[in-house]
Design a protein around this motif. Structure first.
Motif, PDB file in Angstrom:
ATOM      1  N   GLN A 173       0.853  -1.188   0.000  1.00 17.29           N
ATOM      2  CA  GLN A 173       0.000   0.000   0.000  1.00 17.29           C
ATOM      3  C   GLN A 173       0.889   1.239   0.000  1.00 17.29           C
ATOM      4  OE1 GLN A 173      -3.099   0.027   2.978  1.00 17.29           O
ATOM      5  NE2 GLN A 173      -3.304  -2.208   2.927  1.00 17.29           N
ATOM      6  N   ALA A 174       0.813   2.018  -1.073  1.00 16.99           N
ATOM      7  CA  ALA A 174       1.604   3.241  -1.199  1.00 16.99           C
ATOM      8  C   ALA A 174       0.661   4.431  -1.220  1.00 16.99           C
ATOM      9  CB  ALA A 174       2.448   3.203  -2.472  1.00 16.99           C
ATOM     10  N   SER A 175       0.871   5.367  -0.322  1.00 11.40           N
ATOM     11  CA  SER A 175      -0.016   6.536  -0.257  1.00 11.40           C
ATOM     12  C   SER A 175       0.663   7.758  -0.849  1.00 11.40           C
ATOM     13  CB  SER A 175      -0.422   6.815   1.195  1.00 11.40           C
ATOM     14  OG  SER A 175       0.721   7.080   1.993  1.00 11.40           O
ATOM     15  N   ALA A 176      -0.129   8.571  -1.532  1.00  9.52           N
ATOM     16  CA  ALA A 176       0.322   9.844  -2.095  1.00  9.52           C
ATOM     17  C   ALA A 176      -0.835  10.817  -1.950  1.00  9.52           C
ATOM     18  CB  ALA A 176       0.724   9.690  -3.555  1.00  9.52           C
ATOM     19  N   GLY A 177      -0.664  11.792  -1.062  1.00 12.40           N
ATOM     20  CA  GLY A 177      -1.774  12.705  -0.794  1.00 12.40           C
ATOM     21  C   GLY A 177      -2.923  11.955  -0.143  1.00 12.40           C
ATOM     22  N   ASN A 178      -4.094  12.068  -0.729  1.00 17.20           N
ATOM     23  CA  ASN A 178      -5.275  11.383  -0.200  1.00 17.20           C
ATOM     24  C   ASN A 178      -5.549  10.047  -0.886  1.00 17.20           C
ATOM     25  OD1 ASN A 178      -5.847  13.488   1.609  1.00 17.20           O
ATOM     26  ND2 ASN A 178      -6.874  14.660  -0.016  1.00 17.20           N
ATOM     27  N   THR A 179      -4.598   9.596  -1.712  1.00 11.45           N
ATOM     28  CA  THR A 179      -4.806   8.367  -2.489  1.00 11.45           C
ATOM     29  C   THR A 179      -3.895   7.255  -2.001  1.00 11.45           C
ATOM     30  OG1 THR A 179      -5.376   9.672  -4.447  1.00 11.45           O
ATOM     31  CG2 THR A 179      -4.787   7.355  -4.799  1.00 11.45           C
ATOM     32  N   ILE A 180      -4.452   6.070  -1.835  1.00  8.84           N
ATOM     33  CA  ILE A 180      -3.671   4.878  -1.507  1.00  8.84           C
ATOM     34  C   ILE A 180      -3.686   3.949  -2.720  1.00  8.84           C
ATOM     35  CG2 ILE A 180      -3.498   2.826  -0.051  1.00  8.84           C
ATOM     36  CD1 ILE A 180      -4.749   4.423   2.207  1.00  8.84           C
ATOM     37  N   GLU A 203       7.079  -1.652 -13.478  1.00  6.61           N
ATOM     38  CA  GLU A 203       7.493  -1.410 -14.864  1.00  6.61           C
ATOM     39  C   GLU A 203       7.263   0.036 -15.282  1.00  6.61           C
ATOM     40  OE1 GLU A 203       6.131  -4.006 -17.880  1.00  6.61           O
ATOM     41  OE2 GLU A 203       6.499  -5.829 -16.724  1.00  6.61           O
ATOM     42  N   ASP A 204       6.173   0.640 -14.816  1.00 11.28           N
ATOM     43  CA  ASP A 204       5.813   1.959 -15.341  1.00 11.28           C
ATOM     44  C   ASP A 204       5.759   3.071 -14.302  1.00 11.28           C
ATOM     45  OD1 ASP A 204       3.676   0.945 -13.988  1.00 11.28           O
ATOM     46  OD2 ASP A 204       2.206   1.252 -15.583  1.00 11.28           O
ATOM     47  N   ARG A 205       5.955   2.745 -13.012  1.00  7.30           N
ATOM     48  CA  ARG A 205       5.812   3.789 -12.005  1.00  7.30           C
ATOM     49  C   ARG A 205       6.763   3.588 -10.836  1.00  7.30           C
ATOM     50  NH1 ARG A 205       0.161   5.505  -9.695  1.00  7.30           N
ATOM     51  NH2 ARG A 205       1.651   6.905  -8.658  1.00  7.30           N
ATOM     52  N   GLU A 206       6.975   4.686 -10.120  1.00  9.52           N
ATOM     53  CA  GLU A 206       7.715   4.650  -8.859  1.00  9.52           C
ATOM     54  C   GLU A 206       6.765   5.058  -7.742  1.00  9.52           C
ATOM     55  OE1 GLU A 206      10.713   7.715  -6.672  1.00  9.52           O
ATOM     56  OE2 GLU A 206      11.451   6.874  -8.558  1.00  9.52           O
ATOM     57  N   HIS A 207       6.734   4.288  -6.671  1.00 14.43           N
ATOM     58  CA  HIS A 207       5.920   4.600  -5.507  1.00 14.43           C
ATOM     59  C   HIS A 207       6.839   4.753  -4.304  1.00 14.43           C
ATOM     60  CE1 HIS A 207       2.316   3.242  -7.765  1.00 14.43           C
ATOM     61  NE2 HIS A 207       3.140   2.307  -8.236  1.00 14.43           N
ATOM     62  N   LEU A 208       6.411   5.509  -3.303  1.00 18.85           N
ATOM     63  CA  LEU A 208       7.186   5.695  -2.087  1.00 18.85           C
ATOM     64  C   LEU A 208       6.413   5.151  -0.899  1.00 18.85           C
ATOM     65  CD1 LEU A 208       8.559   9.333  -2.555  1.00 18.85           C
ATOM     66  CD2 LEU A 208       9.773   7.186  -2.952  1.00 18.85           C
ATOM     67  N   ILE A 209       7.094   4.403  -0.060  1.00 18.34           N
ATOM     68  CA  ILE A 209       6.500   3.926   1.177  1.00 18.34           C
ATOM     69  C   ILE A 209       7.470   4.236   2.324  1.00 18.34           C
ATOM     70  CG2 ILE A 209       5.188   2.095   0.045  1.00 18.34           C
ATOM     71  CD1 ILE A 209       7.304   0.101   0.994  1.00 18.34           C
TER      72      ILE A 209
END
Length: 274
Positions: A173-180, A203-209
């Motif tokens: 589960q990666a959250s960004a702002g109000n979106t998980i 493959e197409d995105r970077e997420h931060l946790i």
């Protein structure tokens, strides 16, 4: 015998006691720094390049084992050998047994003078043996040291895994702002530590946790996710190839992702076929 040493111990009274006992047992040992956390131990060791580093196993933030692993990975290729490592631990029969079987030296706390005397004798003998090989190029003690440390870390990991059976991760589960964002573990190509975060690369995105790698690793299938650096875990079937340069450094190329990932010396045994 003159030598230099660094002490990393987060309890000031214990650090002072260890330093005082060392001065009694080894008057010509110069303590170049005394620090209270693993990150400072790593930084000062790389800067001062002492002959010996005493590392408390449990310190705030980076542990003594983590600092040792980082020291092995980051030690510069200047020809000067890595410090001899001595771990400082509170009495624990399992920890002591692990050190004995890994042939790594240790000091119990509170300091026991007789045990410390044996440690000093071993260190002096090791430094004399090292001096006789000066000019021979690569430090021949480095590879066995890495192997012993890897064995110790593996023992600790297996003990921790047996103590707490954790459900393997299936989703991140990666959250960004109000979106998980829900990320299936099968979509992750690699994890990479980045300051206070961990980058989760697909493959197409970077997420931060915010979950640190040391907490993620026990929940990943070790047959599918390989740690290749203290700050990098890669999905094994995402690796396309591995190549060495003229200095022996190993770099991975990935399938369906342009990143190139460095493999530290501590984990090169995964690629022995090269």
């Amino acid at each position: 015998m003159h030598a230099t040493a660094l002490i990393a111990e987060d309890e000031p009274l214990l650090a002072a006691n260890l330093q005082a006992e060392l001065m009694r047992r080894w008057p010509d040992l110069e303590i170049v720094a005394c620090v209270g956390d693993g990150a400072s131990a790593l930084e000062r060791s790389l800067d001062a390049q002492p002959d010996i580093v005493f590392l408390d196993i449990r310190m705030p933030g980076m542990s003594g084992l983590d600092a040792a692993q980082a020291l092995i990975e980051d030690w510069p290729d200047t020809g000067r050998p890595m410090p001899l490592l001595v771990f400082v631990t509170a009495f624990d029969e399992y920890a002591v047994d692990a050190f004995e079987r890994a042939a790594l030296d240790y000091v119990l706390k509170p300091v026991q003078p007789e045990r410390l005397a044996r440690t000093c004798e071993r260190l002096q003998n090791a430094l004399r043996a090292r001096a006789r090989t000066v000019g021979s190029g690569m430090d021949t003690a480095l590879e066995p040291m890495i192997d012993r440390l890897r064995g110790l870390l593996g023992t600790a990991d297996r003990t921790a895994g047996a103590a707490s059976a954790v459900e393997p991760l299936r989703m991140i589960q990666a959250s960004a702002g109000n979106t998980i964002t829900m990320i299936a573990i099968d979509e992750v190509i690699y994890f990479e530590a980045a300051d206070k975060y961990v980058r989760v690369m697909t493959e197409d995105r970077e997420h931060l946790i915010r979950t640190p790698l040391r907490e993620l690793l026990p929940r990943l299938d070790p047959a599918r996710f390989w740690q290749i650096h203290r700050g990098t875990i890669v999905r094994a079937d995402a690796i396309a190839s591995a190549s060495r340069d003229e200095t022996g450094k190993l770099t991975l190329s990935l399938r369906r992702h342009p990143a190139k990932l460095a493999v530290s010396r501590l984990y090169m045994d995964r690629f022995k076929a090269l």
